[in-house]
Design an enzyme around this catalytic site. Structure first.
Site, PDB file in Angstrom:
ATOM      1  N   HIS A  62       0.849  -1.192   0.000  1.00  0.00           N
ATOM      2  CA  HIS A  62       0.000   0.000   0.000  1.00  0.00           C
ATOM      3  C   HIS A  62       0.878   1.234   0.000  1.00  0.00           C
ATOM      4  O   HIS A  62       1.319   1.691   1.053  1.00  0.00           O
ATOM      5  CB  HIS A  62      -0.940  -0.016   1.214  1.00  0.00           C
ATOM      6  CG  HIS A  62      -2.086   0.935   1.088  1.00  0.00           C
ATOM      7  ND1 HIS A  62      -2.126   2.128   1.754  1.00  0.00           N
ATOM      8  CD2 HIS A  62      -3.228   0.863   0.358  1.00  0.00           C
ATOM      9  CE1 HIS A  62      -3.257   2.762   1.455  1.00  0.00           C
ATOM     10  NE2 HIS A  62      -3.936   2.011   0.602  1.00  0.00           N
ATOM     11  N   ILE A  68       1.234   4.592   3.911  1.00  0.00           N
ATOM     12  CA  ILE A  68       0.062   5.064   4.647  1.00  0.00           C
ATOM     13  C   ILE A  68      -0.834   3.880   4.979  1.00  0.00           C
ATOM     14  O   ILE A  68      -0.919   2.908   4.232  1.00  0.00           O
ATOM     15  CB  ILE A  68      -0.728   6.160   3.895  1.00  0.00           C
ATOM     16  CG1 ILE A  68      -1.287   5.648   2.578  1.00  0.00           C
ATOM     17  CG2 ILE A  68       0.128   7.384   3.676  1.00  0.00           C
ATOM     18  CD1 ILE A  68      -2.209   6.624   1.886  1.00  0.00           C
ATOM     19  N   GLY A  71      -7.302   3.122   4.598  1.00  0.00           N
ATOM     20  CA  GLY A  71      -8.473   3.659   5.283  1.00  0.00           C
ATOM     21  C   GLY A  71      -9.406   2.577   5.785  1.00  0.00           C
ATOM     22  O   GLY A  71      -9.976   2.686   6.877  1.00  0.00           O
ATOM     23  N   VAL A  72      -9.555   1.515   5.020  1.00  0.00           N
ATOM     24  CA  VAL A  72     -10.452   0.437   5.436  1.00  0.00           C
ATOM     25  C   VAL A  72      -9.971  -0.203   6.742  1.00  0.00           C
ATOM     26  O   VAL A  72     -10.783  -0.632   7.564  1.00  0.00           O
ATOM     27  CB  VAL A  72     -10.620  -0.601   4.300  1.00  0.00           C
ATOM     28  CG1 VAL A  72      -9.329  -1.361   4.048  1.00  0.00           C
ATOM     29  CG2 VAL A  72     -11.777  -1.533   4.568  1.00  0.00           C
ATOM     30  N   GLU A  76     -11.826  -0.534  10.314  1.00  0.00           N
ATOM     31  CA  GLU A  76     -11.869  -1.828  11.018  1.00  0.00           C
ATOM     32  C   GLU A  76     -11.383  -1.673  12.455  1.00  0.00           C
ATOM     33  O   GLU A  76     -11.954  -2.256  13.374  1.00  0.00           O
ATOM     34  CB  GLU A  76     -11.033  -2.870  10.275  1.00  0.00           C
ATOM     35  CG  GLU A  76     -10.869  -4.180  11.003  1.00  0.00           C
ATOM     36  CD  GLU A  76     -12.163  -4.982  11.215  1.00  0.00           C
ATOM     37  OE1 GLU A  76     -12.204  -5.779  12.174  1.00  0.00           O
ATOM     38  OE2 GLU A  76     -13.110  -4.821  10.428  1.00  0.00           O
TER      39      GLU A  76
END
Length: 160
Positions: A62, A68, A71-72, A76
């Site tokens: 990523h 970074i 976002g998911v 979570e």
């Protein structure tokens, strides 16, 4: 199944909750356990954190040149801390066959990237509870700056 005797003997977890105590509340394990510590719990809110290390597996793919946190995974982590609060609010210790599942997210907004080396503070506050469904206002922040916000919905499920 929770009995009357187990309800009467349950006490809120001692704070701060370390990783061993957190593992009693969440079924998640490496690499998907995203709460490292819980520092505060009230009747309807919780604060915990995730130390974001460059050693996280997701950094390999990523944005490897600019690591970074996806976002998911931030969402979570907010759902996981909310699941811990679900057990505490119900005054029950997790039993085999009972889990709080991530059922949805609304009004998700990402405000600031979370990078390797950050301490991601996870805050969750109950806003609605109805028939085993719980909605929480959640905020993830780094150094007091909001990184993400969401309304997280979790559902209490019996798996047996």
């Amino acid at each position: 199944m929770t009995t009357e005797s187990s309800l009467s003997t349950f006490t809120k977890p001692a704070l701060p909750m370390d990783i061993n105590a957190i593992r009693e509340y969440l079924p998640h394990r490496y690499p998907f356990l995203l709460v490292d510590r819980v520092t505060e719990i009230t009747d309807d809110s919780i604060i915990g954190y995730k130390n974001v290390s460059i050693n996280e597996e997701f950094f390999q793919g990523h944005f490897p040149e600019y690591p970074i946190m996806p976002g998911v995974l931030i969402i979570e982590a907010l759902a996981q801390v909310s699941g811990i609060l679900g057990f505490v609010m119900n005054n029950v210790k997790p039993q085999p066959g009972t889990v709080f599942l991530f059922a949805g997210a609304e009004k998700v907004r990402f405000k600031k990237p979370v990078v390797a080396g950050d301490k991601l503070v996870l805050q969750s506050e109950l806003v609605m509870q109805k028939r085993g469904i719980y909605k929480y206002n959640c905020v993830a922040s780094v150094d007091g700056i909001v990184a993400a916000t969401a309304e997280i919905i979790i559902s209490k499920q019996n798996t047996e």
